[in-house]
Design an enzyme around this catalytic site. Sequence first.
Site, mmCIF file in Angstrom:
data_model
loop_
_atom_site.group_PDB
_atom_site.id
_atom_site.type_symbol
_atom_site.label_atom_id
_atom_site.label_comp_id
_atom_site.label_asym_id
_atom_site.label_seq_id
_atom_site.Cartn_x
_atom_site.Cartn_y
_atom_site.Cartn_z
ATOM 1 N N HIS A 1 -4.950 -0.510 -3.879
ATOM 2 C CA HIS A 1 -6.380 -0.642 -3.546
ATOM 3 C C HIS A 1 -7.232 -0.140 -4.714
ATOM 4 C CE1 HIS A 1 -5.514 -1.232 0.828
ATOM 5 N NE2 HIS A 1 -4.627 -0.296 0.668
ATOM 6 N N SER B 1 0.824 -1.207 0.000
ATOM 7 C CA SER B 1 0.000 0.000 0.000
ATOM 8 C C SER B 1 0.865 1.267 0.000
ATOM 9 C CB SER B 1 -0.960 -0.059 1.202
ATOM 10 O OG SER B 1 -2.006 0.845 1.058
ATOM 11 N N ALA B 2 0.894 2.039 1.070
ATOM 12 C CA ALA B 2 1.718 3.249 1.100
ATOM 13 C C ALA B 2 3.190 2.933 0.817
ATOM 14 C CB ALA B 2 1.578 3.956 2.448
ATOM 15 N N GLU C 1 -6.926 -4.984 -5.078
ATOM 16 C CA GLU C 1 -6.591 -5.711 -3.844
ATOM 17 C C GLU C 1 -6.328 -7.179 -4.160
ATOM 18 O OE1 GLU C 1 -9.357 -4.800 -0.708
ATOM 19 O OE2 GLU C 1 -8.328 -2.889 -0.406
#
Lengths: 238, 238
Positions: free
Chosen positions: B158, B121-122, B193
């Site tokens: 995402h 993610s990040a 995802e």
Amino acid sequence: MTKLLLVSNSTQHGGGYLEHCRERVVEHFRSAGARTVWFVPYALHDLDRYAATARGAFERMGFQLRSVHEVDDPAAAAADAEGFFVGGGNTFRLLKRVREERLIEAIRARVAGGAPYMGTSAGSNLACPTVRTTNDMPIVEPGAFAALDLAPFQINPHYLDPPTDSSHMGETREQRIREFHEENETPVVGLREGGMLVCGSGRTVLAGPPAARIFRRGKDPVEVPSGEDLAPLVGAPT
Amino acid sequence: MTKLLLVSNSTQHGGGYLEHCRERVVEHFRSAGARTVWFVPYALHDLDRYAATARGAFERMGFQLRSVHEVDDPAAAAADAEGFFVGGGNTFRLLKRVREERLIEAIRARVAGGAPYMGTSAGSNLACPTVRTTNDMPIVEPGAFAALDLAPFQINPHYLDPPTDSSHMGETREQRIREFHEENETPVVGLREGGMLVCGSGRTVLAGPPAARIFRRGKDPVEVPSGEDLAPLVGAPT
């Protein structure tokens, strides 16, 4: 006295541009004696087209509209403006151009002098102390996140309740605002679509059909129904 | 040679932390001979707790994990690291601390020297040229949006398809990425995802069940199935 009309979204599902807030818009500018409104279109890419859309809506409401992108010196135009409308789009793009055109101080000064300010979506984010509660993608670097600081609270426009039936693992809006409060103190108004804030005379009144959700650091979120003054919870412009 | 494992999300709905990418994680670090992985926890607020979660998962996979927040000089630790894992959370908070701790150059240098890098993610956003395609709220100012630049493309983790039954007027993810391409040239991988990218040997291979959606400026988006090499569309690290 600062007069703000801060709208969550410019278009309501199934309706036309600014249709859902039309009465409030007319009252906001007319009560302040504004006949010509200066439009700030920088949140979208196609400025001419955006200004034409806004001009059509404002002319149908009985106002003249001029766009700051059509003049050589936007800051000089803002310094004499009778009122402002800052349209939605991408908040980072908007803030970048507003800073580059030296509009922060020019708009602040005129609004402090009584010119009514209206924002939709990104334009409502811009009225807050910073843009730190925008939903937008940071597609350009604005240089800093400080914004017009016309209101003492943050707005999260297009506020969305957590879906109850989703398997998506991305953060919910409420989780994002909780993360904001891990790092910041300013209260946040979660402004659902159709909602708007009318600020003046020391009040911050919620208008439009939906309730708003108020987030404050270290406190549980609070639901406030339409028609209430939010000033006791989040403050109001002076 | 740069070796990256860039994962959309750390937890899949109904599963445990890193469970859905476990085999890839083991292969990624083991094939590079890494026994100790340095964790970068700055995207979340509670660093100790985050490091404990990551440590548990990595120890169960047979690796040691150390967190850069537990040492006095994170940049010195990174300079000797056998591998990196940068966890998800808020991308702006992550980038701010990574910059403050002078980790950008330290991590870049080690990854260029062959240390495997994994992000979720990040942490996947951080591997890109900039963080301009994050979904996160800009809760703090990182100072600049330039990131590790380990890959020649941007990732949108995402990634969400536009809902077909929604009356919500906020921008869809695809609209946001289109706005990114109004201002930027870099290709964007919409990583759904469960999806992840495995970069090495001049390839950018899509792994995990879902297809990815590729966005390039001035071109229609393209769907690419799992198992494909995306390098012809978006490039690959050298």
